[in-house]
Design an enzyme around this catalytic site. Sequence first.
Site, PDB file in Angstrom:
ATOM      1  CD  GLU A   1      19.414   5.128  52.633  1.00  0.00           C
ATOM      2  OE1 GLU A   1      19.831   3.965  52.806  1.00  0.00           O
ATOM      3  OE2 GLU A   1      20.165   6.102  52.503  1.00  0.00           O
TER       4      GLU A   1
ATOM      5  CB  CYS B   1      16.091  -2.285  55.878  1.00  0.00           C
ATOM      6  SG  CYS B   1      16.837  -1.064  56.964  1.00  0.00           S
TER       7      CYS B   1
ATOM      8  CE  LYS C   1       2.562   7.482  49.847  1.00  0.00           C
ATOM      9  NZ  LYS C   1       2.020   6.531  50.836  1.00  0.00           N
TER      10      LYS C   1
ATOM     11  CD  GLU D   1      13.846  -6.436  52.449  1.00  0.00           C
ATOM     12  OE1 GLU D   1      13.242  -5.991  51.464  1.00  0.00           O
ATOM     13  OE2 GLU D   1      14.451  -5.725  53.265  1.00  0.00           O
TER      14      GLU D   1
HETATM   15  P1  NAP Z   1       7.178   0.214  49.611  1.00  0.00           P
HETATM   16  O1  NAP Z   1       6.009  -0.626  49.314  1.00  0.00           O
HETATM   17  O2  NAP Z   1       8.161   0.439  48.544  1.00  0.00           O
HETATM   18  O3  NAP Z   1       6.570   1.611  50.113  1.00  0.00           O
HETATM   19  C1  NAP Z   1       7.386   2.668  50.554  1.00  0.00           C
HETATM   20  C2  NAP Z   1       6.667   3.989  50.305  1.00  0.00           C
HETATM   21  O4  NAP Z   1       6.528   4.175  48.896  1.00  0.00           O
HETATM   22  C3  NAP Z   1       5.242   4.024  50.884  1.00  0.00           C
HETATM   23  O5  NAP Z   1       4.963   5.305  51.345  1.00  0.00           O
HETATM   24  C4  NAP Z   1       4.412   3.685  49.654  1.00  0.00           C
HETATM   25  O6  NAP Z   1       3.080   4.110  49.747  1.00  0.00           O
HETATM   26  C5  NAP Z   1       5.166   4.423  48.578  1.00  0.00           C
HETATM   27  N1  NAP Z   1       4.894   3.936  47.219  1.00  0.00           N
HETATM   28  C6  NAP Z   1       4.428   2.727  46.835  1.00  0.00           C
HETATM   29  N2  NAP Z   1       4.305   2.674  45.495  1.00  0.00           N
HETATM   30  C7  NAP Z   1       4.693   3.877  45.020  1.00  0.00           C
HETATM   31  C8  NAP Z   1       4.790   4.445  43.708  1.00  0.00           C
HETATM   32  N3  NAP Z   1       4.431   3.758  42.621  1.00  0.00           N
HETATM   33  N4  NAP Z   1       5.266   5.690  43.585  1.00  0.00           N
HETATM   34  C9  NAP Z   1       5.646   6.399  44.673  1.00  0.00           C
HETATM   35  N5  NAP Z   1       5.540   5.927  45.935  1.00  0.00           N
HETATM   36  C10 NAP Z   1       5.093   4.686  46.113  1.00  0.00           C
HETATM   37  O7  NAP Z   1       7.981  -0.320  50.866  1.00  0.00           O
HETATM   38  P2  NAP Z   1       7.388  -0.831  52.237  1.00  0.00           P
HETATM   39  O8  NAP Z   1       6.782  -2.163  52.036  1.00  0.00           O
HETATM   40  O9  NAP Z   1       6.585   0.257  52.853  1.00  0.00           O
HETATM   41  O10 NAP Z   1       8.721  -0.949  53.130  1.00  0.00           O
HETATM   42  C11 NAP Z   1       9.489  -2.096  53.218  1.00  0.00           C
HETATM   43  C12 NAP Z   1      10.765  -1.955  52.412  1.00  0.00           C
HETATM   44  O11 NAP Z   1      11.505  -0.835  52.867  1.00  0.00           O
HETATM   45  C13 NAP Z   1      11.692  -3.147  52.597  1.00  0.00           C
HETATM   46  O12 NAP Z   1      12.203  -3.534  51.357  1.00  0.00           O
HETATM   47  C14 NAP Z   1      12.800  -2.608  53.472  1.00  0.00           C
HETATM   48  O13 NAP Z   1      14.041  -3.269  53.360  1.00  0.00           O
HETATM   49  C15 NAP Z   1      12.882  -1.203  53.006  1.00  0.00           C
HETATM   50  N6  NAP Z   1      13.554  -0.372  54.016  1.00  0.00           N
HETATM   51  C16 NAP Z   1      14.837   0.020  53.772  1.00  0.00           C
HETATM   52  C17 NAP Z   1      15.533   0.773  54.724  1.00  0.00           C
HETATM   53  C18 NAP Z   1      16.944   1.233  54.484  1.00  0.00           C
HETATM   54  O14 NAP Z   1      17.442   2.014  55.281  1.00  0.00           O
HETATM   55  N7  NAP Z   1      17.608   0.796  53.440  1.00  0.00           N
HETATM   56  C19 NAP Z   1      14.896   1.114  55.922  1.00  0.00           C
HETATM   57  C20 NAP Z   1      13.590   0.701  56.135  1.00  0.00           C
HETATM   58  C21 NAP Z   1      12.925  -0.043  55.168  1.00  0.00           C
HETATM   59  P3  NAP Z   1       1.955   3.133  50.315  1.00  0.00           P
HETATM   60  O15 NAP Z   1       2.260   2.901  51.732  1.00  0.00           O
HETATM   61  O16 NAP Z   1       0.725   3.896  50.124  1.00  0.00           O
HETATM   62  O17 NAP Z   1       2.021   1.880  49.511  1.00  0.00           O
END
Ligand code: NAP
Length: 485
Positions: free
Chosen positions: A247, A281, A172, A383
């Site tokens: 993560e 991140c 996804k 963040e």
């Molecule tokens: P996000 O909004 O949490 O989205 C991540 C994924 O989850 C997307 O595919 C999103 O779909 C999906 N999603 C959203 N709401 C959901 C729900 N209710 N149920 C299931 N899936 C759902 O995160 P992001 O804004 O894409 O990414 C940024 C974040 O990722 C930052 O906090 C960053 O630090 C973190 N990150 C962490 C690492 C690590 O290694 N620790 C690496 C990279 C990024 P949609 O796109 O359709 O909303």
Amino acid sequence: MKQYEMWIGGKWVDAESNKTYPVYNPATGEELTRLPLGGASDVDTAVIAARRAFPIWSKKSQAERSQIVSKIAALIRENAQELGNIDTLDHGSPLKRAAFSAARLSDRFEWAAYNARSLMGHTVPQSSDVLVYLQREPVGVVALITPWNIPLGMIVQKLAPALAVGNTCIIKPPSIDSLQALKLAEILEKLELPPGTVNVVTGPGGTVGHALAIYRGVDMIAFTGSCETGKELISLSSQTVKRLQLELGGKNPIIICEDADITSAATEMMNGQMMNSGQTCAAPGRFYVHEKVYDKFVEACITSIAKNWVVGDPNDEKTTMGPLVSAEHRDHVEGYIKSGIEQGARLVLGGKRPATGPLNKGYYVVPTIFTHVSQKMKIAREEIFGPVACIMEPFSSDEKVLEMANDNTFGLCAHVWTQDAARGMRFSNDLQAGTVWLNNSIGGGPELPWGGYKESGYSKEGSLYGLYEYTNLKRVAVDIRSLKK
Ligand code: NAP
């Protein structure tokens, strides 16, 4: 641009609803294409396909599976330029770097293919009449729910180990950056994977991700994304007690001591902060700089940005920083800049969009530096995920700075810069983070584990620890006396 469908059960299909949604070029704001707006019924079809494929894929010999996974590595290398071009179009990654980054991902498949072949179990001493052995088995159907910040990289980090050890997968991808995932499916189509071994369902997290999280036929969720979504997944997946790999975000402390090599520290840390327009991140979140070198460090950061960071059209060879991923995210980052100013941090660089010109249609924010940020400010605690460096108020005591660095809901990674080895080791031991870099910011290959402490998540990606995440450990006890000849 090509109109993609979703990849489910070895077929290209539209969403069952027949609905689509637009994706945009963040450098121009123009619509690039439309993608299928998947929903719960598409997840249903994908889970059925992945479940059907599981016994076929998981029962292949490890040698055969590894050979297929190695072929993915070769195909990624062959298609790196095209994968990079897509990253530039839908994410805004500078073209010069995008193809290189895509090519490097082949390493993840190669490593997983090779190491899955040595996924040995062992025996546990019991009495001479009893043989107890432990073996690793694939978990089953794994949903990979991934973020937009490194769209293909975050998928590959999960897909390579999950596939190599025999799981089937449903990807996804992030709604706004799904094109590389679909291109990957096109690449996988060339291989002899049983239909349904890998599926890609596009659409919103709130429906597609949600459906995957509650679906009983999904055995594991491998998730990278925000803490908010991670917490929601903990709750949703608890309904069926799924395995979760999380993560999540970071607000990573950087400690710069008075005896550090200031030029190297400033250059490397600004690179870490500004890379991918700060949408990383592992980006430094808070800089703690010793009072004796504070001004020198700030000056070195400004110099390093002037030298290394060129904001511009990602297709331009000279560009090192492209736009932010979306208008919404640009507004989010600008909200933090406003909050920093309102709460009294000193803005010493940037803080705005580029001057008028062709970049104005894209979602750009220039490299920004705040100094004298205090621990309670919003920009110090949350963040930002943009090209915004927060240099905290100067420190004078190691004990105090350690306490402040650890006063953090996150625990993803940290950096220490000092030429005093013992001091560096003390900090490294006491920092609450999954990774600590001492006087460097060397990246890592698939052999290295990655994962956070505290609200940055649990479990590991990369390394053998990461490979094990995609397996179940089974104990088998055999009464030798019962075995017939
Ligand atoms: P996000 O909004 O949490 O989205 C991540 C994924 O989850 C997307 O595919 C999103 O779909 C999906 N999603 C959203 N709401 C959901 C729900 N209710 N149920 C299931 N899936 C759902 O995160 P992001 O804004 O894409 O990414 C940024 C974040 O990722 C930052 O906090 C960053 O630090 C973190 N990150 C962490 C690492 C690590 O290694 N620790 C690496 C990279 C990024 P949609 O796109 O359709 O909303």
